[in-house]
Design an enzyme around this catalytic site. Structure first.
Site, PDB file in Angstrom:
ATOM      1  CG  HIS A 141      -1.682   1.279   1.610  1.00 43.98           C
ATOM      2  ND1 HIS A 141      -1.390   2.049   2.389  1.00 43.98           N
ATOM      3  CD2 HIS A 141      -2.654   1.705   0.753  1.00 43.98           C
ATOM      4  CE1 HIS A 141      -2.296   3.076   2.287  1.00 43.98           C
ATOM      5  NE2 HIS A 141      -2.972   2.774   1.395  1.00 43.98           N
ATOM      6  CD  GLU A 183      -2.706   2.582  -3.663  1.00 43.56           C
ATOM      7  OE1 GLU A 183      -3.208   3.764  -3.443  1.00 43.56           O
ATOM      8  OE2 GLU A 183      -3.130   1.506  -2.775  1.00 43.56           O
ATOM      9  CG  HIS A 184      -0.279   6.277  -0.329  1.00 41.41           C
ATOM     10  ND1 HIS A 184      -0.376   7.211   0.465  1.00 41.41           N
ATOM     11  CD2 HIS A 184      -1.075   5.126  -0.174  1.00 41.41           C
ATOM     12  CE1 HIS A 184      -1.892   6.986   0.875  1.00 41.41           C
ATOM     13  NE2 HIS A 184      -2.077   5.822   0.468  1.00 41.41           N
ATOM     14  CD  GLU A 201      -4.929   5.350   3.739  1.00 37.78           C
ATOM     15  OE1 GLU A 201      -5.817   4.596   3.126  1.00 37.78           O
ATOM     16  OE2 GLU A 201      -3.825   5.564   3.221  1.00 37.78           O
TER      17      GLU A 201
END
Length: 411
Positions: A46, A49-50, A126
């Protein structure tokens, strides 16, 4: 009709030309997610991906956003347990821009240390936001609980402890292992010139080299029966009741989807009608199956006032008892099959939905079913196949529960 081309380096391109639309959706699918991680690098899929949106050798993060905004398009990405996807949706006239931006992010991201440090804070925020969203958190707690000790149970966002350890070397090491041509699928659906599309993909991706083929093998995930209650000061209690499901690619999937629609898949479902509409005990109640390679879950979710918690659990068990004892009716079967077909056919009208469908299917299964084949699978669902799923999934000895909220009494 979709087509498939494999480049000399092993990269797969699957595409479907839809000449009557003006949009085109492009996705780069990589066969890696939280299930590929370890307890030391949980969250890195993840995080990468950022980071791919943070700038390349020729574009800043702002440039990437402006390139797509300027043509009225969309660019985004998501990470799952078994895959990561970077995608765009633009007008068909802007396909070249979309592929250029995505390939630039994919191959030329800078991973500057300042950007890494900033993004660590973003992802930790997040995670904090997720902790403050109990209706989402309860699902994560459930999967972590039933797959305890297996990477399939790891949270996709990772943990703050792991995220704080990430650096450029860790990112590049992980990408070198999993971001490989044989583990990647480019999926495109919409209006385009076929010859120009293949030329465009070759231009941007054919020089991507990797020494060996890649086989993404996961360790077997053993379902564990358990119960976890997370005390949290919330107005509602959020509940998941779940069972072991079926794996991705199982031929019985459409029988399970039919059963899901009848039990808790929509506003006309038994759970929604009997617990929300008839008694007003919940605002939200639904069920869903999750399928992964070699594993799966079937989960029922409900959100309610704490004083109704045990009543909702008892009523849900009563509905399950009824379906175990009496099965479904022929009328319910006919309606749920039409519902599945209608939802599927309506989805075919969206280029992003088609891109997602053929991309994920090729990546996870190595094959793509045509719309005709999907509809045939739905048509083959019958009373016996649904009854088989009822007997296979709904075993109270294997029911697990997670709950988040202001829970005073024992469940």
């Amino acid at each position: 009709m979709f087509k498939k081309v494999q480049l000399s380096n092993g990269l797969r391109l699957v595409y479907e030309k839809i000449p009557y639309v003006r949009s085109v959706s492009v996705g780069i699918w990589v066969g890696t997610g939280s299930r590929n991680e370890t307890s030391e690098n949980n969250g890195i899929s993840h995080f990468i991906e950022h980071m791919l949106f943070k700038g390349t050798s020729k574009r800043s993060a702002k440039d990437i956003a402006e390139c797509i905004d300027a043509i009225g398009g969309q660019i985004n990405a998501f990470t799952g347990k078994e895959c990561t996807c970077y995608y765009t949706k633009t007008l068909d006239t802007h396909l070249e821009i979309a592929v250029d931006v995505l390939s630039d992010m994919f191959f030329n991201s800078s991973f500057a240390s300042d950007d890494i440090n900033v993004e660590k804070r973003v992802v930790i925020e997040e995670i904090g936001m997720y902790e403050d969203t109990p209706e989402e958190l309860v699902h994560d707690i459930f999967s972590e609980m039933v797959w305890d000790g297996n990477p399939l149970g790891y949270p996709i966002l990772g943990t703050e402890m792991c995220i704080n350890k990430f650096d450029k070397d860790m990112i590049l090491k992980y990408m070198n292992e999993f971001y490989t041509p044989y583990n990647t699928v480019i999926s495109i659906a919409g209006n385009f010139d076929e010859a120009k599309l293949i030329e465009l993909v070759n231009k941007h991706f054919q020089d991507w080299k990797f020494e060996k083929t890649f086989s993404n093998k996961f360790s077997s995930a053993q379902y564990k029966v358990n119960k976890i209650i997370r005390e949290k000061d919330t107005e509602q209690v959020h509940l998941c009741m779940g069972f072991e499901g079926i794996e991705h690619g199982n031929e019985k999937l459409y029988s399970l989807l039919s059963l899901n629609n009848i039990l808790g898949g929509g506003m006309s479902s038994r759970l929604f009608q009997n617990i929300r509409e008839k008694r007003g005990l919940v605002y939200s109640i639904y069920s869903y199956p999750s399928t992964y390679q070699g594993s799966g879950l079937f989960v029922i979710y409900a959100g309610m006032n704490p004083e109704y918690l045990q009543t909702v659990i008892d009523l849900t068990k009563t509905e399950l008892d009824l379906i175990i004892k009496d099965g479904i009716t022929k009328d319910e079967l006919a309606k749920t099959k039409e519902q599945l077909k209608g939802n599927y056919i309506l989805g075919l009208e969206s280029t992003s939905s088609r891109m997602n469908s053929i991309g994920k299917s090729e990546l996870m299964l190595g094959k793509i079913n045509t719309p005709e084949e999907i509809l045939q699978k739905i048509d083959r669902v019958n009373m016996d196949s649904v009854d088989e799923m009822i007997k296979r999934v709904f075993d109270f000895e294997k029911m697990s529960i997670s709950a988040v909220g202001n829970i005073k009494n024992k469940i």
